[in-house]
Design a protein around this motif. Structure first.
Motif: not given
Ligand SMILES: [Zn+2]
Length: 73
Positions: A23-45
């Motif tokens: 379980l320790k291997v399968q479940a990382p302590a913290q899920p990957p953080t998905q940052r949706t907030e970006h400053p103005e002018g951020w190219c998500s591409k």
């Protein structure tokens, strides 16, 4: 005291320990953080901060890539 007939406690304990290790291997302590907030002018591409351009009263964001200028999405 509850005893499990026909079950070797040591083997059960080993299985539980193996399962918890799995379980320790399968479940990382913290899920990957998905940052949706970006400053103005951020190219998500491209995942870079663009620079703002001003010309003739207009303003836009762009950044340079190996293929040329990118204006975001
Ligand atoms: Zn871009």
């Amino acid at each position: 005291m509850v005893t499990l007939r026909g079950v070797d406690f040591a083997s059960v304990k080993a299985q539980v320990e193996q399962a918890s290790e799995w379980l320790k291997v399968q479940a990382p302590a913290q899920p990957p953080t998905q940052r949706t907030e970006h400053p103005e002018g951020w190219c998500s591409k491209h995942g870079v901060q663009m620079t703002q351009n001003h010309k003739n009263g207009r303003s836009w964001w762009s950044h340079k890539t190996t293929a040329g200028w990118c204006k975001g999405e």
